[in-house]
Scaffold this active site. Structure first.
Site, PDB file in Angstrom:
ATOM      1  N   SER A  47     -46.898 -23.541  45.238  1.00  0.00           N
ATOM      2  CA  SER A  47     -46.312 -23.680  46.702  1.00  0.00           C
ATOM      3  C   SER A  47     -44.711 -23.513  46.895  1.00  0.00           C
ATOM      4  O   SER A  47     -44.305 -23.635  48.083  1.00  0.00           O
ATOM      5  CB  SER A  47     -46.504 -25.162  46.900  1.00  0.00           C
ATOM      6  OG  SER A  47     -47.977 -25.379  46.982  1.00  0.00           O
ATOM      7  N   GLU A  88       0.909  -1.056   0.042  1.00  0.00           N
ATOM      8  CA  GLU A  88       0.022  -0.283   0.079  1.00  0.00           C
ATOM      9  C   GLU A  88       0.907   1.252   0.141  1.00  0.00           C
ATOM     10  O   GLU A  88       0.390   2.563  -0.356  1.00  0.00           O
ATOM     11  CB  GLU A  88      -1.137   0.021   1.040  1.00  0.00           C
ATOM     12  CG  GLU A  88      -2.148  -1.033   1.269  1.00  0.00           C
ATOM     13  CD  GLU A  88      -3.064  -1.025   0.122  1.00  0.00           C
ATOM     14  OE1 GLU A  88      -3.514   0.207   0.167  1.00  0.00           O
ATOM     15  OE2 GLU A  88      -3.078  -1.827  -0.788  1.00  0.00           O
TER      16      GLU A  88
END
Length: 865
Positions: free
Chosen positions: A507, A91
């Site tokens: 319960s 690059e």
């Protein structure tokens, strides 16, 4: 003549000078104009790129990761020179020498564009310019953006060193396959770290920087290889690689995960689970957990920060016990589903044109959204029905090669089920495979094997259960959740029934009523009348009942909880006050704001399994507050701890003269929720539930276990929550859209086996022992049926030793009725039994009993058993 020549060249010189000055002024003016309102490049010094947050188990194994952009941050000093050199060669070969831009490159690109009349336009941006474009500017291909890019590039070169600029570039760049940055790309393409890359592999990653969408290693292999070889050649010309290294790299085949040459990193990760997704949910949504992190860090934990912050999360999960939890819950859900005998399959079908050949149906099957995370007596695999014969059905199985004889579902594998017709009715029980299956149906199958040697027998049909449930287990002292399962399969349904499902606890809520009573001066030997009750409500007359439809008269508290007596619980709640009960439930974290209605004493108000299990942990640890957590520690991307769950202090850890073999003192800073003696009394009573109460015969473990069953009206929800001295675990089972589970569905019969299977392995791993007896009390033997005091030398099945506070002598024989009138018109239990239904003859000639029409008392009383 000479004067003319001088005059001519002087004019030319003047014109050139003026022209240069004008160009300089013009360029300077342009740069001044575009450079006035540019974004600040100084923010790059503090820039933190969004990175992956990862979740690890307690043993340091990576178990999940979350991210918007899949990026692993790598500081510049941890990026190998080879990788830097590859990208620089590809690059910006003059990166270390230019001042932010490359005039020669710009001129060459401009000349080429003019020469080709705009047909061949190539970029001339340096790495610094690309950083400006990616971080501070847009990607528009305009002259204005290019000028701004040049200005910013020159500025940033003065503010940051080259390594910092390169770090920003190599961590931000997109390299295809949802990979941002070189570290993530190395893992995506090679399942390697940056230090493990070869020159050829580094060169391919650098090649992707130019056009990641057009250099796929499979679809565009030729172009990818050509670009990779170009980068290798540039690395050689720049002196980074020798001639031999360059040629070796160019001759190496392009080997990647996408080509199947390496195992993908995702195959190492286990399938996403309810556990890790709950961590994600708590960290990404507003929650008490996020608020706690904010308190510890001194700053607000932002929305979405979990997906970008690069956090390392150490989860509390015990991977071995998580597998046990998944198997235990799935086994019970599948058992119930197969007992129902209703076939529904996966609801997925492949079109006929996709079944023409093996390659086609395999590709189509791979794209079908069915669960692939189910492991129960073997892996459940997706399959497609290819042919239906007179008896059997031929199938094709994902991930299993087709042999010469094919794979078959025999007729005797379907006789357990009936198919539902289009009108909702059930067909007759299946006799052959075709009664359930059609060509193109997508199903789940597993290999049936022999128990003795594991030899293959045949393939058998499986299906995800319609009934769902949740399971959770945690350490009673630290709150660390060691396992959590929110349903049959996460891939089938991500809804977490352990943390998100609001259900009636039935319960299983009763211990909080008894805890409030014990702290209010009652004892396990206190007598409460078990007799009929009627309450006039705006909805009508409420006559709650015990599940047996019987009444037992004056009964000790212990027996009331052991046998889960509804009427005793209501009388007790009325006696101490529902506002007191509600306060206890809120103190334990079961509810945020509980309604003070008597029916709520039987568990009619909804809560979550997560809250219930955490509350039971406080019974087990002697009444100290414990906060459940799925996370031990969170560290930011720099390794700093920003959250730690365990806030206890080690008093002796810094003491130099600690004797060898002596453990340091750990000082607990937990607050107390209930009195320690109350906690032990309640634990002892709940141990009776397991030893001889509603859970007896189901729970059989080698250490003392306490717990409570829960079954709501019509068995819409069934529960069991229990604990040893160090581990608490809870189970809930029910349909997502509440409806009856049918006769015989109880918390003990459905959730009890799940608890038993899990705790059998948990005790092997974590141990257990007697529940600790707190100081400040003494034991007195009583008759557990009548509550009468017995001599200290008495023994037998009716004798129980109750723990009482020192200095407080209980009054025996005093009975409480809650203030309810004993109406003469209330039915005795014989009448209730007689009037509970009538006998009818069915169309088949059988005699059955059907119940009376439901009234308010039968549908709103909360827990039954």
């Amino acid at each position: 003549m000479i004067r003319f020549v001088f005059s001519f060249f002087g004019a030319i010189f003047t014109a050139v000078t003026l022209g240069i000055a004008m160009v300089a002024i013009t360029v300077g003016g342009v740069f001044w104009m575009y450079g006035r309102d540019l974004p600040s490049h100084e923010s790059l010094a503090q820039y933190r790129p969004p990175t992956i947050s990862r979740i690890y188990s307690g043993k340091g194994q990576l178990i999940d990761e979350f991210a918007k952009e899949r990026r692993l941050f790598a500081p510049a000093d941890q990026i190998p020179d080879l990788v830097k050199q590859a990208f620089i060669s590809a690059e910006d070969k003059s990166f270390y020498t230019h001042q932010g831009f490359d005039l020669r490159g710009i001129a060459a690109a401009g000349f080429e564009a003019v020469k080709s009349r705009g047909e061949n336009i190539r970029g001339a941006s340096t790495i610094t310019q690309q950083v400006m474009k990616n971080f501070l500017l847009s990607s528009d291909r305009t002259a204005e953006r290019k000028i701004k890019e040049l200005i910013l590039a020159s500025r940033v070169e003065k503010a940051l060193d080259k390594e910092k600029i390169l770090e920003l570039y190599l961590n931000e760049i997109f390299l295809g396959q949802n990979s941002y940055g070189v570290a993530a790309a190395a893992q995506t393409y090679y399942n390697k770290t940056l230090t493990e890359l070869t020159p050829a592999e580094a060169a391919y990653l650098a090649a992707l920087a130019q056009r990641p969408g057009n250099l796929h290693p499979v679809r565009q292999m030729d172009a990818a290889v050509a670009r990779r070889n170009y980068v290798l050649r540039e690395m050689n010309e720049n002196g980074y690689l020798s001639e031999a290294e360059m040629r070796e790299g160019q001759e190496t085949p392009l080997r990647t995960v996408q080509n199947g040459d390496f195992e993908g990193f995702r195959t190492v990760l286990p399938p996403r689970s309810y556990f890790t997704d709950e961590i994600r949910r708590q960290l990404s949504e507003d929650s008490d957990f996020r608020d706690e992190i904010s308190r510890q860090t001194g700053r607000r934990f932002q929305d979405g920060e979990f997906f970008t912050g690069g956090f390392t999360v150490r989860a509390t999960i015990d991977e071995e016990m998580q597998v046990i939890a998944e198997q235990a819950l799935r086994r019970q859900l599948e058992k119930y589903d197969r007992d129902r005998g209703i076939w529904h399959g996966t609801y997925e079908t492949l079109p006929a044109e996709s079944l023409t050949d093996e390659a086609t149906w395999r590709e189509a099957l791979a794209n079908v959204d069915v669960p692939r995370d189910i492991e129960l007596d073997g892996l459940w695999r997706p399959a497609v029905v290819l042919e239906v014969g007179s008896n059997d059905a031929r199938i094709g199985i994902e991930g299993v090669e087709t042999d010469a004889d094919g794979h078959w579902i025999p007729a005797n594998d379907v006789t357990w089920a009936r198919k539902r017709n289009e009108d909702g009715s059930l067909a007759r029980r299946a006799q052959v495979a075709g009664d359930l299956l059609g060509v193109g149906d997508v199903v789940l199958v597993r290999a049936m094997t022999r128990d003795d040697d594991g030899a293959f027998i045949r393939w058998t049909l499986r299906q995800v259960s319609e009934v769902q449930g949740g399971f959770m287990a945690m350490d009673v002292n630290t709150g660390r959740v060691i396992s959590m399962q929110g349903g049959f399969s996460y891939q089938d349904s991500v809804f977490n029934r352990a943390t998100q499902a609001q259900r009636q606890p039935g319960s299983s809520f009763k211990p909080f009523v008894y805890a409030a009573a014990l702290d209010s001066g009652y004892s396990p030997a206190t007598i409460v009348v078990d007799a009929p009750i009627e309450i006039d409500t705006p909805q009508g007359l409420w006559r709650p009942r015990n599940s047996t439809n019987k009444f037992y008269g004056p009964t000790p508290l212990r027996t009331g909880i052991e046998q889960s007596r509804n009427l005793m619980t209501i009388r007790l709640a009325q006696e101490i006050g529902m506002d007191v009960v509600a306060g206890y439930a809120e103190r334990f974290g079961v509810y945020n704001n509980m309604g003070s209605y008597l029916a709520n004493s039987l568990g009619s108000e909804e809560t979550t399994l997560y809250r219930m299990v955490a509350a039971y942990a406080m019974f087990a640890n002697g009444g100290e507050r414990v906060t459940p957590t799925l996370v031990d520690r969170i560290q930011d991307r720099f390794g700093r701890t920003i959250y730690r769950h365990d806030k206890r202090t080690c008093a002796d850890c810094s003491t130099p003269d600690l004797r060898p073999g002596m453990a340091p003192r750990i000082v607990s800073n937990r607050s107390r929720v209930m009195d320690a003696i109350t906690a032990y009394q309640l634990t002892s009573m709940m141990k009776g539930v397991v030893d001889r109460g509603t859970a007896s015969g189901v729970i059989n473990l080698p250490v003392p276990i306490a717990g409570k069953t829960g079954t709501t009206n019509s068995a819409r929800d069934v529960w069991f929550i229990g604990f040893s001295s160090n581990v608490v675990a809870g189970c809930y089972i029910g349909f997502d859209r509440p409806r009856s589970l049918g006769r015989g569905a109880y918390g003990s019969s459905m959730c009890g086996p799940v608890f038993q299977e899990f705790m059998t392995e948990a005790i092997k791993k974590f141990g257990g022992g007697p529940f600790a007896v707190p100081p400040g009390g003494h034991f007195i033997k009583i008759d557990r049926y009548t509550g009468a005091r017995l001599p200290d030398d008495m023994s037998g099945p009716f004798v129980v030793a109750e723990y009482f506070r020192d200095g407080w002598e209980p009054i025996f024989g005093l009975a409480y009725d809650g203030g309810f009138a004993m109406g003469s018109n209330l039915p005795l239990f014989e009448e209730v039994a007689q009037n509970s239904g009538r006998q009818v003859t069915t169309s088949t000639g059988n005699t059955v009993t059907v119940g009376p029409k439901a009234d308010f008392g039968t549908v709103s009383s909360g827990g039954l058993y």
